[in-house]
Design a protein around this motif. Sequence first.
Motif, PDB file in Angstrom:
ATOM      1  N   ASN A  29       0.861  -1.179   0.000  1.00 64.07           N
ATOM      2  CA  ASN A  29       0.000   0.000   0.000  1.00 64.07           C
ATOM      3  C   ASN A  29       0.904   1.237   0.000  1.00 64.07           C
ATOM      4  N   LEU A  30       0.897   1.983  -1.093  1.00 71.10           N
ATOM      5  CA  LEU A  30       1.803   3.132  -1.234  1.00 71.10           C
ATOM      6  C   LEU A  30       1.322   4.390  -0.512  1.00 71.10           C
ATOM      7  N   GLU A  31       0.105   4.355   0.010  1.00 72.26           N
ATOM      8  CA  GLU A  31      -0.420   5.547   0.687  1.00 72.26           C
ATOM      9  C   GLU A  31       0.464   5.920   1.874  1.00 72.26           C
ATOM     10  N   GLN A  32       0.528   7.188   2.178  1.00 77.65           N
ATOM     11  CA  GLN A  32       1.236   7.643   3.380  1.00 77.65           C
ATOM     12  C   GLN A  32       0.342   8.566   4.197  1.00 77.65           C
ATOM     13  N   ASP A  33      -0.932   8.182   4.251  1.00 81.54           N
ATOM     14  CA  ASP A  33      -1.951   8.951   4.950  1.00 81.54           C
ATOM     15  C   ASP A  33      -2.622   8.073   5.994  1.00 81.54           C
ATOM     16  N   TRP A  34      -2.936   8.670   7.142  1.00 83.45           N
ATOM     17  CA  TRP A  34      -3.619   7.939   8.210  1.00 83.45           C
ATOM     18  C   TRP A  34      -4.991   7.478   7.744  1.00 83.45           C
ATOM     19  N   ASP A  35      -5.346   6.254   8.110  1.00 88.48           N
ATOM     20  CA  ASP A  35      -6.696   5.739   7.885  1.00 88.48           C
ATOM     21  C   ASP A  35      -7.015   5.514   6.409  1.00 88.48           C
ATOM     22  N   VAL A  36      -5.994   5.171   5.621  1.00 91.88           N
ATOM     23  CA  VAL A  36      -6.261   4.805   4.225  1.00 91.88           C
ATOM     24  C   VAL A  36      -5.694   3.412   3.920  1.00 91.88           C
ATOM     25  N   PRO A  37      -6.297   2.368   4.496  1.00 92.71           N
ATOM     26  CA  PRO A  37      -5.901   1.021   4.082  1.00 92.71           C
ATOM     27  C   PRO A  37      -6.481   0.721   2.701  1.00 92.71           C
ATOM     28  N   HIS A  38      -5.870  -0.208   2.017  1.00 89.95           N
ATOM     29  CA  HIS A  38      -6.521  -0.824   0.860  1.00 89.95           C
ATOM     30  C   HIS A  38      -6.686  -2.300   1.165  1.00 89.95           C
ATOM     31  N   GLY A  39      -7.696  -2.887   0.564  1.00 89.63           N
ATOM     32  CA  GLY A  39      -7.900  -4.323   0.715  1.00 89.63           C
ATOM     33  C   GLY A  39      -7.529  -5.026  -0.572  1.00 89.63           C
ATOM     34  N   PRO A  67      -9.431 -19.452  -1.378  1.00 90.61           N
ATOM     35  CA  PRO A  67     -10.077 -20.134  -0.245  1.00 90.61           C
ATOM     36  C   PRO A  67      -9.585 -19.639   1.108  1.00 90.61           C
ATOM     37  N   ASN A  68      -9.161 -18.377   1.186  1.00 91.67           N
ATOM     38  CA  ASN A  68      -8.743 -17.843   2.483  1.00 91.67           C
ATOM     39  C   ASN A  68      -9.366 -16.468   2.667  1.00 91.67           C
ATOM     40  N   GLY A  69      -8.722 -15.578   3.385  1.00 93.64           N
ATOM     41  CA  GLY A  69      -9.328 -14.286   3.675  1.00 93.64           C
ATOM     42  C   GLY A  69      -8.940 -13.240   2.644  1.00 93.64           C
ATOM     43  N   GLU A  70      -9.244 -12.013   2.992  1.00 92.13           N
ATOM     44  CA  GLU A  70      -8.775 -10.888   2.202  1.00 92.13           C
ATOM     45  C   GLU A  70      -7.424 -10.460   2.761  1.00 92.13           C
ATOM     46  N   LEU A  71      -6.821  -9.466   2.124  1.00 91.94           N
ATOM     47  CA  LEU A  71      -5.727  -8.733   2.752  1.00 91.94           C
ATOM     48  C   LEU A  71      -6.289  -7.374   3.135  1.00 91.94           C
ATOM     49  N   LEU A  72      -5.807  -6.837   4.235  1.00 96.64           N
ATOM     50  CA  LEU A  72      -6.150  -5.461   4.578  1.00 96.64           C
ATOM     51  C   LEU A  72      -4.814  -4.803   4.886  1.00 96.64           C
ATOM     52  N   ILE A  73      -4.365  -3.944   3.967  1.00 94.84           N
ATOM     53  CA  ILE A  73      -2.974  -3.498   3.998  1.00 94.84           C
ATOM     54  C   ILE A  73      -2.928  -2.047   4.464  1.00 94.84           C
ATOM     55  N   MET A  74      -2.161  -1.807   5.517  1.00 96.05           N
ATOM     56  CA  MET A  74      -2.061  -0.459   6.071  1.00 96.05           C
ATOM     57  C   MET A  74      -1.096   0.381   5.230  1.00 96.05           C
ATOM     58  N   PRO A  75      -1.224   1.699   5.291  1.00 98.09           N
ATOM     59  CA  PRO A  75      -0.334   2.574   4.521  1.00 98.09           C
ATOM     60  C   PRO A  75       1.144   2.252   4.776  1.00 98.09           C
ATOM     61  N   MET A  88     -10.256  -9.361  -9.405  1.00 98.45           N
ATOM     62  CA  MET A  88      -9.723  -9.047  -8.075  1.00 98.45           C
ATOM     63  C   MET A  88     -10.116  -7.603  -7.784  1.00 98.45           C
ATOM     64  N   TYR A  89     -10.220  -7.247  -6.512  1.00 99.04           N
ATOM     65  CA  TYR A  89     -10.646  -5.887  -6.202  1.00 99.04           C
ATOM     66  C   TYR A  89     -10.218  -5.478  -4.806  1.00 99.04           C
ATOM     67  N   CYS A  90     -10.297  -4.178  -4.583  1.00 87.91           N
ATOM     68  CA  CYS A  90     -10.005  -3.617  -3.266  1.00 87.91           C
ATOM     69  C   CYS A  90     -11.259  -3.726  -2.405  1.00 87.91           C
ATOM     70  N   THR A  91     -11.085  -4.240  -1.191  1.00 87.98           N
ATOM     71  CA  THR A  91     -12.236  -4.521  -0.331  1.00 87.98           C
ATOM     72  C   THR A  91     -12.571  -3.394   0.642  1.00 87.98           C
ATOM     73  N   ASP A  92     -11.744  -2.367   0.702  1.00 90.41           N
ATOM     74  CA  ASP A  92     -11.950  -1.298   1.680  1.00 90.41           C
ATOM     75  C   ASP A  92     -12.363  -0.040   0.926  1.00 90.41           C
ATOM     76  N   PHE A  93     -13.500   0.532   1.250  1.00 89.54           N
ATOM     77  CA  PHE A  93     -14.013   1.675   0.486  1.00 89.54           C
ATOM     78  C   PHE A  93     -13.107   2.881   0.702  1.00 89.54           C
ATOM     79  N   CYS A  94     -12.082   2.986  -0.156  1.00 94.15           N
ATOM     80  CA  CYS A  94     -10.957   3.874   0.120  1.00 94.15           C
ATOM     81  C   CYS A  94     -11.087   5.245  -0.519  1.00 94.15           C
ATOM     82  N   SER A  95     -11.992   5.372  -1.492  1.00 94.80           N
ATOM     83  CA  SER A  95     -12.019   6.624  -2.247  1.00 94.80           C
ATOM     84  C   SER A  95     -13.298   6.667  -3.062  1.00 94.80           C
ATOM     85  N   ALA A  96     -13.523   7.806  -3.702  1.00 93.32           N
ATOM     86  CA  ALA A  96     -14.717   7.941  -4.537  1.00 93.32           C
ATOM     87  C   ALA A  96     -14.705   6.895  -5.655  1.00 93.32           C
ATOM     88  N   LEU A  97     -13.521   6.529  -6.098  1.00 89.25           N
ATOM     89  CA  LEU A  97     -13.418   5.567  -7.194  1.00 89.25           C
ATOM     90  C   LEU A  97     -12.978   4.188  -6.705  1.00 89.25           C
TER      91      LEU A  97
END
Length: 662
Positions: A575-585, A592-600, A618-627
């Motif tokens: 996760n290339l973000e460097q902002d608080w509270d912006v994980p991506h999934g 057959p396992n879980g998601e990833l939830l990746i911190m900045p 494949m997709y991001c599971t955390d509603f991170c942005s308008a897009l």
Amino acid sequence: MKNLVLGTIGIFVLGLMLMAGCKPKTLSSAVSGDAASKTYVPPGQYDEFYNFVSGGFSGQLSVYGLPSGRLFRVIPVFSVDPEKGWGYSEETKPMLNSSHGFIPWDDYHHPEMSQTNGEVDGRWVFGNANNTPRVARIDLKTFRTVEIIELPNSGGNHSSPFITPNTEYVIAGTRFSVPPDNSNTDVPIHTYKENFRSYISFISVDKETGHMDIKFQIECPGVNFDLSHAGKGPSDGWFFFSCYNTEQAYTLLEVNASQRDKDFVMAVNWKKAEEYLAAGKAKKVPVRYAVNRWDESTHSATSEFKTEVMVLKASELPDMCYMMPCPKSPHGCDVDPTGEYIVGSGKLAALVPVFSFSKMQKAIADKDFDGEYDGMPILKYESVLHGEVQKPGLGPLHTEFDGNGNAYTSFFVSSEVVKWRLSDLEVLDRVPTYYSIGHLCVPGGDSRKPFGKYMIAYNKITKDRYLPTGPELCQSAQLYDISGDKMQLILDFPTIGEPHYAQAAPAELIMKDQVKIFRIEDNNHPYATKGEKDARVVRDGKQVHVYMTSIRSHFAPDNIEGVRVGDEVYFHVTNLEQDWDVPHGFAIKGAPNGELLIMPGETCTLKWVPAKVGMYPMYCTDFCSALHQEMSGYVRVSPAGSNVPLKFHVGELAEEAADENM
Ligand code: K7E
Ligand code: CUA
């Protein structure tokens, strides 16, 4: 014989009461007056305290705010958690290794916060695994489990993880005695007395890193250690353990371990134990146990297996362990803030005995003994007793303190909390709990300096308190204001799992050093991708490593072709973000396992072995942005042996890819 039968029936009746608990007759809510204003924390404002509550059989630690009772986080400790990928990502799997293999579950009873000079310091929370004996450390910078150490020679790690005033040691006492790991363990169960032993592990904690290590164990006869607390102030250097089943029963314990009128609180002089260790009195014993550590520089865990432990024998080393008789099948063992009083809570006793540390010292000096128990002197009950709280309630379990000379004891059977004074043992107040309280917690209530203000009851039964949810109902916490003379119930809220012990501390103490992001420059994960230009896919035989980045609002690469059925695909997502509270999934169809939830700034890895030819979104599971909904891609999986070349890209359209192998 007749007496035994009658006694047995009596115990059964009491047992039934213990099982069921008693429900107060009135069903009124008992919340009065200004309760709502006392617990109201307006939207946008912070709570005053963090409350760390064990989840029991959920294996997790939940984090609430007080006084609002708002739930902030559930931390997986002895559990897997697909929501966070804990136990599913390649990096976290080693945290749950043990000598029994990968263990995805346990029964977490006791959170204990680290202390400096006997005061809660807000660095770490420890926790015990009751089933497959382990101790965990959770870092309050990240609210993550960062270490789990397994305990050899143990069964049922219940008397754990209590700490010394400077977090020199975290201790762990076995609830179930077992034959030692390196002995012949294939023995008849009825040879309990001869072959079974109980152990107390002294786990040292490194001041800087927090790393845990078993410094030594003390071997004791086969009894059940239930709970414990360290001495403090004058009693610093001692540890106190409640033990039941001093009858050494191995079947129908509810009867056979309830025969004796008094069991014991064992007092251990751990400074003396250290001297014996330094003097070479310990035996080096072969064992095998896992030490699992999380490293935030690589954002990964490693497991190491250790193969020996130093063992001191209680029966052979004088002046180290003493037995204080304690009525009857004691559970909680709590030391007051001054360090002078030790409260034993006999589940089957009609009173609460309070021991005096200074009297205990005198009794030891005077050799005021009443025989011995397997080589350990038994101190005379009257000689070590400060006094007994008379007629306090039924089924006392645990005691916490407010720092003003008062104690609060939970009573499971009579469903109440009783406030009493340490100096003269007078009962000052009692309040009902709804229902069948186990532990209770005052912020800092087992430290030298309690923060006081609130007392929280953790209840086992909630029949008729909340909307029903089928056969299983929630457990609950109830918040009482203890700032006045009388305790006042002001809130109740359901908990995650079954709460046992809990700890609480002022918010400022916990907030001060928290991590907001991980600096991408400091990411030493071997598969980190620090910029989008480095994103790539590399095949190594059957292994396919995807060096993937995520940033609002796309993955790179987001189109991958040339993966074949049976490949081992590793998505290493940074996760290339460097902002608080912006994980991506990250999730991919059919995994057959879980998601990833990746911190900045972090890198996490999902392993995926596609079993079928197909097109896999494949997709991001955390509603991170308008897009966020656009943050997706495809992996094309071709048959095993196919010659579709390995290709990857992001943002490349068909007309630009003229050399395409369609
Ligand atoms: Cu729930 Cu501390 Cu395991 Cu008492 S224990 S209730
Ligand atoms: Cu990234 Cu949603």
